[in-house]
Design an enzyme around this catalytic site. Structure first.
Site, mmCIF file in Angstrom:
data_model
loop_
_atom_site.group_PDB
_atom_site.id
_atom_site.type_symbol
_atom_site.label_atom_id
_atom_site.label_comp_id
_atom_site.label_asym_id
_atom_site.label_seq_id
_atom_site.Cartn_x
_atom_site.Cartn_y
_atom_site.Cartn_z
ATOM 1 N N LYS B 84 1.191 -0.965 -0.010
ATOM 2 C CA LYS B 84 0.174 0.048 0.244
ATOM 3 C C LYS B 84 0.932 1.027 0.298
ATOM 4 O O LYS B 84 1.979 1.334 1.201
ATOM 5 C CB LYS B 84 -0.833 -0.149 1.361
ATOM 6 C CG LYS B 84 -2.182 0.825 1.698
ATOM 7 C CD LYS B 84 -3.010 0.711 2.128
ATOM 8 C CE LYS B 84 -3.945 1.750 2.833
ATOM 9 N NZ LYS B 84 -4.915 1.179 4.092
ATOM 10 N N SER B 159 -9.118 0.862 3.695
ATOM 11 C CA SER B 159 -8.729 1.860 1.756
ATOM 12 C C SER B 159 -8.376 1.121 1.597
ATOM 13 O O SER B 159 -7.458 1.490 0.838
ATOM 14 C CB SER B 159 -8.368 3.061 3.078
ATOM 15 O OG SER B 159 -7.151 2.050 3.824
ATOM 16 N N SER B 183 -9.630 -1.122 7.171
ATOM 17 C CA SER B 183 -8.623 -1.107 5.884
ATOM 18 C C SER B 183 -8.115 -2.030 5.583
ATOM 19 O O SER B 183 -7.618 -2.233 4.066
ATOM 20 C CB SER B 183 -7.757 0.182 5.731
ATOM 21 O OG SER B 183 -8.845 1.501 6.030
#
Lengths: 106, 482
Positions: B84, B159, B183
């Site tokens: 990420k 996310s 997330s």
């Protein structure tokens, strides 16, 4: 609600929104200000359900690790070099960051 | 027959050790798949083609020279992964999918990526997220929306959306995400893969661009539970650079999942987690079927009472936004990044609310109150864990949302994450595993354990996966490209 600043379903005023944005140095557009006038009170309204719970004898939790007083040896460690530390700055001068002046000249 | 990009970590290690394939072949297969599919999926902010192939060649040389012994010191030698884009990677642009950090080149490495590097893993690229992690869809990236491989017109969840898409679509062997209020688990659930949020303090946050510092938890997104266990062994452990990381001994998670007996295990099912509104009753049904399966394997199932998750949502909204407003204060455009006018609307929204709830006159009413209810949430879990070993429930009450049709509620993200937030507020280890389908979309089941009981959580998840094949299914929307 506290101090009567925001009441249920009542919009915040433009001044109230600007008072908050000033604290965090955000320049908001007129459209954003209008949105916040509504969404901040809306969000606060959803938080209101916490009042249903009696917390008069409850200790607050700020962290969940159970750790207290975490120390490290007081010794010199390798840090970023000056060049690396400055490498992402938009503006530098003689090996230093350039910032806006905070004092007015007399 | 699996193609190389589809292998699990365990299969990759076995294949590299036995020289069935090379790291170059494995890495190239993933890069080719990225070229083929990422135009549709939009999982990546940056693909590191040249450096990853170079690293793969080096790994192959090491394997050639030292044989299987090369893996003694470097468990993940030659295995390609994605990360990420909110982990600082030395010399590699790190944006947190935000315009304000566009062009930022970190002068240091996060502990998570450092540990993976030392273990020999190869970074293939950086993946998309809701900017700064502010969202549950990846729709709030400042750059572009990632797409769900089960339906390209829907969001992947967030996310850590890009990471989950990359794993589900076999664009890498494994991925790293971060979980503040769901997330990792949310996109893992909506993309049909395995997502582990470790206990707060189990994995170092150093170099992770902070969202809410009291709940941020780095963790893996993988193709199965076995891989999550193996990775946690690499990632977990004390880090002097993160004062909140624990010095507690790290368990041998791979061993724990290997010799586990589900019989005599007590599973708690919280009534309140099933009393909320579900988009379709099919989600609830899949979870009940999953729980039945654990019961049939010998576990004892008990209904338990936990504080209704709506209170956790309110607590989280206050605490997370307060911490966001504090964490984003460092973006001054002087030392790094652009000026504050470049912040996206979502970041501004969170900072505004957080600043309000922290400001004089409102602190006691909102922030202090939320901290006290946080204690009630933790007490509730502690009480429950006296009677049960783990708690099982749905990861999410709804299915992936169509792109562009997000609810206008100012706490939409928090409502999606309603069932994941309690575990985050208490800092507990939670895993989401695929447990079936509703209207053709994957449904995730979460298993919550006591603080630092990752071994137990992973073991039960592994036992579940051993008797199901939901984690082995290829996403429907990209099947035609296979």
């Amino acid at each position: 609600m506290a101090n009567g600043w925001v009441n249920k379903f009542v919009k915040m005023s433009r001044e109230q929104v600007l008072a908050v944005s000033k604290l965090i140095k955000l320049d908001l557009s007129d459209a954003e200000i209008e949105k916040f006038e509504v969404t901040i009170p809306q969000t606060l309204d959803t938080i209101d359900i916490l009042k249903e719970l009696d917390t008069s004898k409850v200790v607050p939790t700020s962290q969940v690790t159970g750790l207290h007083n975490v120390f490290r040896d007081d010794s010199v460690k390798t840090t970023l070099t000056q060049d690396l530390a400055l490498s992402n700055a938009k503006e530098t001068s003689r090996g230093l960051f350039v910032t806006k002046a905070v004092f007015d000249r007399p | 027959m699996k193609t190389l990009n589809e292998v699990t970590i365990k299969e990759a290690i076995d294949g590299l050790k036995s020289k069935a394939f090379t790291s170059y072949g494995l890495t190239k297969a993933c890069l080719d798949e990225i070229k083929k599919l990422d135009g549709y999926l939009k999982a990546f902010i940056k693909v590191l083609e040249d450096s990853s192939l170079e690293q793969a060649k080096t790994a192959d040389k090491q394997i050639e020279a030292r044989g299987v012994e090369a893996f003694d010191a470097q468990l993940l030698l030659g295995i390609p992964y994605v990360c990420k884009d909110n982990y600082s990677t030395l010399g590699i642009e790190t944006t947190a999918a935000s315009n304000i950090l566009k062009g930022y080149i970190p002068p240091y490495e996060s502990t998570v990526t450092e540990r993976l590097k030392k273990s020999g893993a190869i970074l293939l690229g950086k993946t998309n997220l809701d900017a700064f992690g502010h969202g549950g869809t990846t729709d709030a990236s400042d750059f572009f929306v990632s797409r769900n491989p089960w339906d390209l017109t829907r969001v992947p969840g967030g996310s850590s959306g890009g990471s989950a898409v990359a794993v589900a679509s076999h664009l890498c062997t494994f991925a790293i995400g971060s979980d503040t209020g769901g997330s990792i688990r949310c996109p893992a659930s909506w993309c049909g893969v395995t997502g582990l949020k470790p206990s707060y303090g189990r994995v170092s946050r150093y170099g992770l661009i902070a969202m809410a510092s009291s709940t941020d938890s780095p963790g893996p997104i993988t193709k199965n539970v076995e891989d999550s266990a193996l990775l946690l062994g690499v990632l977990a452990g004390h880090d002097p650079k993160d004062a909140t990381s624990s010095k507690d001994v790290v368990d041998d998670y791979s061993k724990a999942v290997g010799d586990f007996d589900i019989k005599k295990l007590r599973i708690g099912v919280p009534r309140s987690y099933f009393e909320i509104d579900f988009e379709t009753p099919e989600i609830k049904n899949r979870i009940m079927e999953g729980i039945d399966l654990l019961k049939k394997s010998g576990a004892e199932v008990r209904e338990i009472d936990l504080l209704h998750p709506k209170y956790a949502v309110a607590v989280y909204t206050v605490i997370q936004r307060s911490e966001v407003s504090s964490n984003l204060a460092r973006f001054d455009g002087i030392r790094f990044g652009c000026t504050r006018d470049v912040f996206g609307y979502e970041a501004k929204r969170r900072m505004m609310l957080g600043t309000y709830t922290l400001s004089a006159g409102y602190y006691d009413e909102y922030y202090a109150k939320a901290q006290k209810v946080r204690t009630l949430i933790i007490d509730g879990f502690n009480k429950a864990f006296k009677d049960v070993d783990v708690i099982v429930g749905p990861t999410l009450p709804n299915l992936p949302v169509p792109i562009g049709q997000l609810d206008s509620s100012p706490i939409f993200g928090e409502l999606i994450d309603m069932l994941q937030i309690p575990g985050s507020m208490a800092g507990l280890p939670v895993i989401s595993v695929p447990c079936g389908y509703a209207k053709g979309f994957p449904v995730g089941m979460q298993i919550i354990g006591p603080h630092f009981a990752e071994g137990k959580v992973l073991s039960i998840a592994k036992a579940f996966q051993d008797s199901t094949d939901f984690h082995l299914q290829y996403p429907s929307a990209i099947k035609e490209f296979k």
